[in-house]
Design a protein around this motif. Structure first.
Motif, short mmCIF file in Angstrom:
data_model
loop_
_atom_site.label_atom_id
_atom_site.label_comp_id
_atom_site.label_asym_id
_atom_site.label_seq_id
_atom_site.Cartn_x
_atom_site.Cartn_y
_atom_site.Cartn_z
N LEU A 134 1.08 -3.62 13.54
CA LEU A 134 0.86 -4.39 12.31
C LEU A 134 -0.57 -4.23 11.79
O LEU A 134 -0.79 -4.05 10.59
CB LEU A 134 1.18 -5.87 12.53
CG LEU A 134 2.66 -6.21 12.68
CD1 LEU A 134 2.83 -7.69 13.03
CD2 LEU A 134 3.40 -5.86 11.41
N VAL A 135 -1.54 -4.27 12.68
CA VAL A 135 -2.94 -4.08 12.27
C VAL A 135 -3.14 -2.67 11.72
O VAL A 135 -3.83 -2.48 10.71
CB VAL A 135 -3.89 -4.37 13.45
CG1 VAL A 135 -5.30 -3.91 13.15
CG2 VAL A 135 -3.87 -5.85 13.79
N ALA A 136 -2.54 -1.67 12.33
CA ALA A 136 -2.66 -0.29 11.85
C ALA A 136 -2.03 -0.15 10.46
O ALA A 136 -2.60 0.51 9.58
CB ALA A 136 -2.01 0.68 12.83
N LEU A 137 -0.88 -0.76 10.25
CA LEU A 137 -0.25 -0.70 8.92
C LEU A 137 -1.08 -1.41 7.87
O LEU A 137 -1.20 -0.93 6.74
CB LEU A 137 1.16 -1.29 8.98
CG LEU A 137 2.19 -0.46 9.74
CD1 LEU A 137 3.50 -1.22 9.87
CD2 LEU A 137 2.40 0.87 9.05
N LEU A 138 -1.67 -2.53 8.22
CA LEU A 138 -2.55 -3.23 7.28
C LEU A 138 -3.78 -2.38 6.95
O LEU A 138 -4.22 -2.33 5.80
CB LEU A 138 -2.99 -4.58 7.85
CG LEU A 138 -1.93 -5.67 7.84
CD1 LEU A 138 -2.42 -6.89 8.60
CD2 LEU A 138 -1.56 -6.03 6.41
N ALA A 139 -4.32 -1.72 7.95
CA ALA A 139 -5.48 -0.85 7.71
C ALA A 139 -5.12 0.30 6.79
O ALA A 139 -5.89 0.68 5.92
CB ALA A 139 -6.02 -0.33 9.03
N LEU A 140 -3.94 0.89 6.96
CA LEU A 140 -3.52 1.98 6.09
C LEU A 140 -3.36 1.52 4.64
O LEU A 140 -3.61 2.27 3.71
CB LEU A 140 -2.21 2.59 6.58
CG LEU A 140 -2.31 3.52 7.76
CD1 LEU A 140 -0.92 3.95 8.20
CD2 LEU A 140 -3.15 4.73 7.41
N PHE A 193 -1.42 6.51 -0.73
CA PHE A 193 -1.55 5.06 -0.75
C PHE A 193 -2.32 4.51 -1.95
O PHE A 193 -2.41 3.30 -2.10
CB PHE A 193 -2.25 4.58 0.54
CG PHE A 193 -1.44 4.84 1.77
CD1 PHE A 193 -0.44 3.96 2.14
CD2 PHE A 193 -1.66 5.96 2.54
CE1 PHE A 193 0.32 4.19 3.28
CE2 PHE A 193 -0.90 6.20 3.68
CZ PHE A 193 0.08 5.32 4.05
N THR A 194 -2.92 5.35 -2.75
CA THR A 194 -3.73 4.85 -3.87
C THR A 194 -3.28 5.43 -5.20
O THR A 194 -2.61 6.45 -5.27
CB THR A 194 -5.22 5.20 -3.68
OG1 THR A 194 -5.36 6.62 -3.63
CG2 THR A 194 -5.79 4.60 -2.42
N HIS A 195 -3.68 4.76 -6.25
CA HIS A 195 -3.43 5.20 -7.62
C HIS A 195 -4.59 6.11 -8.03
O HIS A 195 -5.73 5.81 -7.73
CB HIS A 195 -3.35 3.96 -8.51
CG HIS A 195 -3.15 4.26 -9.94
ND1 HIS A 195 -1.93 4.68 -10.44
CD2 HIS A 195 -4.00 4.23 -10.99
CE1 HIS A 195 -2.05 4.87 -11.74
NE2 HIS A 195 -3.29 4.61 -12.09
N SER A 196 -4.30 7.19 -8.74
CA SER A 196 -5.35 8.14 -9.09
C SER A 196 -5.25 8.53 -10.56
O SER A 196 -4.23 8.30 -11.21
CB SER A 196 -5.23 9.40 -8.23
OG SER A 196 -4.13 10.17 -8.65
#
Length: 133
Positions: free
Chosen positions: A16-22, A92-95
């Motif tokens: 869960l922490v890894a997914l939140l970090a991503l 994961f981001t908008h560009s």
């Protein structure tokens, strides 16, 4: 609590922490040169263009944040965007590349000029492209 249960719960927490970090960190993963969305008023005011309306209750401002950043800036360029290493950030981001692709997809075919797209906003026709200084 049994050791197996404790290990299983610890593994779930780590995942869960890894997914939140991503989800939270990709904006900090940029590397290399910066890219900008450039919106310059077109020489010809009339002509085909993607029609961008500001009457959608702020939806367009959120969807096209780089375009509005470019239109509101003094030099016609948006805020800087850096691509991530290994293609991780782009997932994961908008560009600005996403915005340009949306304009291309929904613009009339004759509103596309090479790497640029014409967009009409507030009765002004802009030539929009991604640049790298």
């Amino acid at each position: 609590m049994r050791p197996v249960t404790r290990t299983f719960l610890a593994a779930i927490i780590v995942v869960l922490v890894a997914l939140l970090a991503l989800g939270a960190l990709p904006s900090y993963l940029g590397s290399g040169d910066s890219y900008y969305l450039e919106a310059a008023p077109a020489a010809e005011a009339d002509g085909p263009a993607y029609e961008l309306n500001a009457t959608d209750g702020g939806v367009d401002e959120q969807r096209f944040q780089y375009f509005f950043s470019a239109v509101e800036s003094s030099d016609g360029r948006s805020e800087a965007y850096q691509r991530g290493e290994y293609g991780l950030k782009e997932q994961f981001t908008h560009s600005p590349f996403d915005e340009l692709a949306t304009f291309r997809e929904f613009a009339p075919p004759d509103a596309v000029d090479g790497d640029a797209v014409f967009v009409r906003y507030n009765d002004t026709r802009y030539r929009v492209t991604v640049v790298q200084p």
